[in-house]
Design a protein around this motif. Structure first.
Motif, PDB file in Angstrom:
ATOM      1  N   ILE A 145      -5.318 106.913  12.020  1.00 31.31           N
ATOM      2  CA  ILE A 145      -4.296 107.892  12.691  1.00 31.31           C
ATOM      3  C   ILE A 145      -3.524 106.943  13.899  1.00 31.31           C
ATOM      4  O   ILE A 145      -4.649 106.327  14.553  1.00 31.31           O
ATOM      5  CB  ILE A 145      -5.166 109.108  12.748  1.00 31.31           C
ATOM      6  CG1 ILE A 145      -5.576 109.925  11.989  1.00 31.31           C
ATOM      7  CG2 ILE A 145      -3.802 109.812  14.093  1.00 31.31           C
ATOM      8  CD1 ILE A 145      -4.053 110.372  11.331  1.00 31.31           C
ATOM      9  N   PRO A 146      -2.205 107.275  14.541  1.00 24.02           N
ATOM     10  CA  PRO A 146      -1.767 106.628  15.099  1.00 24.02           C
ATOM     11  C   PRO A 146      -2.072 106.929  16.155  1.00 24.02           C
ATOM     12  O   PRO A 146      -2.674 108.154  16.971  1.00 24.02           O
ATOM     13  CB  PRO A 146      -0.153 105.918  15.355  1.00 24.02           C
ATOM     14  CG  PRO A 146       0.136 106.795  14.297  1.00 24.02           C
ATOM     15  CD  PRO A 146      -1.438 107.404  13.571  1.00 24.02           C
ATOM     16  N   PRO A 147      -2.869 105.857  17.854  1.00 23.25           N
ATOM     17  CA  PRO A 147      -3.094 106.323  18.885  1.00 23.25           C
ATOM     18  C   PRO A 147      -1.775 107.010  19.630  1.00 23.25           C
ATOM     19  O   PRO A 147      -1.133 106.983  19.273  1.00 23.25           O
ATOM     20  CB  PRO A 147      -3.323 104.981  19.406  1.00 23.25           C
ATOM     21  CG  PRO A 147      -2.457 103.851  18.502  1.00 23.25           C
ATOM     22  CD  PRO A 147      -2.496 103.966  18.045  1.00 23.25           C
TER      23      PRO A 147
ATOM     24  N   THR B  22       2.410 122.743  16.621  1.00 26.05           N
ATOM     25  CA  THR B  22       1.365 121.607  17.000  1.00 26.05           C
ATOM     26  C   THR B  22       1.097 120.686  15.288  1.00 26.05           C
ATOM     27  O   THR B  22       1.463 119.571  14.867  1.00 26.05           O
ATOM     28  CB  THR B  22       0.230 121.498  17.370  1.00 26.05           C
ATOM     29  OG1 THR B  22       0.300 122.180  18.850  1.00 26.05           O
ATOM     30  CG2 THR B  22      -0.538 119.891  17.641  1.00 26.05           C
ATOM     31  N   VAL B  23       0.543 121.366  14.582  1.00 30.25           N
ATOM     32  CA  VAL B  23       0.216 120.678  13.056  1.00 30.25           C
ATOM     33  C   VAL B  23       1.451 120.614  12.380  1.00 30.25           C
ATOM     34  O   VAL B  23       1.724 118.670  12.164  1.00 30.25           O
ATOM     35  CB  VAL B  23      -0.547 121.566  11.922  1.00 30.25           C
ATOM     36  CG1 VAL B  23      -0.352 121.315  10.664  1.00 30.25           C
ATOM     37  CG2 VAL B  23      -1.770 122.521  12.525  1.00 30.25           C
ATOM     38  N   TYR B  24       2.800 121.262  12.649  1.00 26.00           N
ATOM     39  CA  TYR B  24       3.911 120.690  11.892  1.00 26.00           C
ATOM     40  C   TYR B  24       4.758 118.913  12.823  1.00 26.00           C
ATOM     41  O   TYR B  24       5.208 118.699  12.113  1.00 26.00           O
ATOM     42  CB  TYR B  24       5.364 121.886  12.073  1.00 26.00           C
ATOM     43  CG  TYR B  24       6.034 121.602  11.107  1.00 26.00           C
ATOM     44  CD1 TYR B  24       6.374 121.515   9.424  1.00 26.00           C
ATOM     45  CD2 TYR B  24       7.938 121.369  12.682  1.00 26.00           C
ATOM     46  CE1 TYR B  24       7.711 121.038   9.278  1.00 26.00           C
ATOM     47  CE2 TYR B  24       8.709 120.473  11.526  1.00 26.00           C
ATOM     48  CZ  TYR B  24       8.441 120.017   9.929  1.00 26.00           C
ATOM     49  OH  TYR B  24       9.897 119.864   9.433  1.00 26.00           O
TER      50      TYR B  24
ATOM     51  N   LEU C 286       5.956 113.925  12.278  1.00 24.99           N
ATOM     52  CA  LEU C 286       6.696 112.931  12.839  1.00 24.99           C
ATOM     53  C   LEU C 286       5.582 111.619  11.696  1.00 24.99           C
ATOM     54  O   LEU C 286       6.007 110.871  11.936  1.00 24.99           O
ATOM     55  CB  LEU C 286       5.449 112.154  14.618  1.00 24.99           C
ATOM     56  CG  LEU C 286       5.185 111.298  14.739  1.00 24.99           C
ATOM     57  CD1 LEU C 286       6.549 110.377  14.908  1.00 24.99           C
ATOM     58  CD2 LEU C 286       4.407 111.147  15.996  1.00 24.99           C
ATOM     59  N   TRP C 287       4.017 111.687  11.496  1.00 20.31           N
ATOM     60  CA  TRP C 287       3.612 111.459  10.039  1.00 20.31           C
ATOM     61  C   TRP C 287       4.420 110.808   9.412  1.00 20.31           C
ATOM     62  O   TRP C 287       4.434 109.836   8.506  1.00 20.31           O
ATOM     63  CB  TRP C 287       2.089 111.849   9.762  1.00 20.31           C
ATOM     64  CG  TRP C 287       1.255 112.011  11.680  1.00 20.31           C
ATOM     65  CD1 TRP C 287       1.639 111.015  12.598  1.00 20.31           C
ATOM     66  CD2 TRP C 287      -0.205 112.257  11.591  1.00 20.31           C
ATOM     67  NE1 TRP C 287       0.862 111.278  13.343  1.00 20.31           N
ATOM     68  CE2 TRP C 287      -0.560 112.149  12.901  1.00 20.31           C
ATOM     69  CE3 TRP C 287      -0.369 113.155  10.604  1.00 20.31           C
ATOM     70  CZ2 TRP C 287      -1.370 112.259  13.289  1.00 20.31           C
ATOM     71  CZ3 TRP C 287      -1.548 113.970  11.495  1.00 20.31           C
ATOM     72  CH2 TRP C 287      -1.967 113.130  12.348  1.00 20.31           C
TER      73      TRP C 287
ATOM     74  N   ARG D 275       0.612 104.912   4.469  1.00 17.01           N
ATOM     75  CA  ARG D 275      -0.741 104.224   4.425  1.00 17.01           C
ATOM     76  C   ARG D 275      -1.757 105.480   4.428  1.00 17.01           C
ATOM     77  O   ARG D 275      -2.255 104.640   4.092  1.00 17.01           O
ATOM     78  CB  ARG D 275      -0.325 104.038   6.135  1.00 17.01           C
ATOM     79  CG  ARG D 275       0.453 103.032   6.192  1.00 17.01           C
ATOM     80  CD  ARG D 275      -0.169 102.152   7.563  1.00 17.01           C
ATOM     81  NE  ARG D 275       0.380 103.354   8.673  1.00 17.01           N
ATOM     82  CZ  ARG D 275       1.603 103.411   9.957  1.00 17.01           C
ATOM     83  NH1 ARG D 275       2.888 103.448   9.129  1.00 17.01           N
ATOM     84  NH2 ARG D 275       2.201 104.546  10.481  1.00 17.01           N
ATOM     85  N   VAL D 276      -1.936 106.459   4.490  1.00 14.46           N
ATOM     86  CA  VAL D 276      -3.332 107.464   4.497  1.00 14.46           C
ATOM     87  C   VAL D 276      -2.733 107.820   3.094  1.00 14.46           C
ATOM     88  O   VAL D 276      -4.502 107.397   2.417  1.00 14.46           O
ATOM     89  CB  VAL D 276      -2.932 108.508   5.472  1.00 14.46           C
ATOM     90  CG1 VAL D 276      -4.042 109.449   4.669  1.00 14.46           C
ATOM     91  CG2 VAL D 276      -3.451 108.176   6.798  1.00 14.46           C
ATOM     92  N   HIS D 277      -2.304 107.471   2.339  1.00 15.49           N
ATOM     93  CA  HIS D 277      -2.057 108.469   0.951  1.00 15.49           C
ATOM     94  C   HIS D 277      -2.546 106.863   0.322  1.00 15.49           C
ATOM     95  O   HIS D 277      -3.838 106.842  -0.818  1.00 15.49           O
ATOM     96  CB  HIS D 277      -0.951 108.112   0.227  1.00 15.49           C
ATOM     97  CG  HIS D 277      -0.862 108.673  -1.223  1.00 15.49           C
ATOM     98  ND1 HIS D 277      -0.570 107.642  -1.533  1.00 15.49           N
ATOM     99  CD2 HIS D 277      -0.987 110.034  -2.060  1.00 15.49           C
ATOM    100  CE1 HIS D 277      -0.448 107.793  -3.436  1.00 15.49           C
ATOM    101  NE2 HIS D 277      -0.550 109.560  -3.425  1.00 15.49           N
TER     102      HIS D 277
END
Length: 159
Positions: A33-35, A76-78, A83-84, A92-94
């Motif tokens: 997760i980016p800072p 917020t979640v959306y 953004l991600w 990247r997470v996947h």
């Protein structure tokens, strides 16, 4: 295989929602997760809860507006999802989780074979001319109302 050991490992009954991340899962995801952005105010949202919100949406298939009140707001979640998706964080997470799962199963990080079923082959069959439909832009004629056919007509294009 569902052994006694595996059942305990995959038991999610102690979590708030079955889609919530366990501590072990969060340890894998957190470094990806980016800072927060430099400057401006400090990030006030808990990133684990944002990821839990995304996982809730993915696992239940519910609408954004149906996110439970104990998770961050839907906006917020959306916004983080948007953004991600844009900056490649989700990819990247996947990738990291995919490689981790394969390595835990004693497999190479990337598969060396692929299976193509008959449905995939049928969609790419050869023979005869291919006919595809193309949307053509409407022709605009001054001082005349366009007919319904001119507004967005479909033309057949033969390859």
């Amino acid at each position: 295989m569902w052994t006694t050991e595996n059942r305990g490992r995959y038991n999610r009954s102690k979590l708030r929602y079955p889609s919530d991340l366990t501590d072990e899962e969060w340890k894998l995801v957190e470094p990806l997760i980016p800072p927060g952005k430099r400057g401006g105010g400090k990030r006030t949202v808990i990133m684990r809860e944002v990821v839990n919100g995304l996982m809730y949406i993915l696992s239940t298939g519910c609408q954004w507006s149906a996110i439970p009140k104990d998770l961050p707001p839907k906006s917020t979640v959306y916004d983080y999802f948007d953004l991600w998706s844009w900056d490649g964080t989700l990819n990247r997470v996947h990738e990291v989780l995919y490689v981790e799962c394969r390595e835990r199963a004693s497999r190479e990080a990337s598969p060396t074979a692929a299976i193509i079923d008959s449905q995939s082959v049928k969609s790419a069959e050869k023979g005869g001319p291919t006919i595809r439909l193309a949307m053509m832009p409407a022709r605009v004629r001054p001082r005349r109302r366009a007919s319904s056919m001119e507004e967005g007509s479909i033309r057949r294009v033969v390859d």
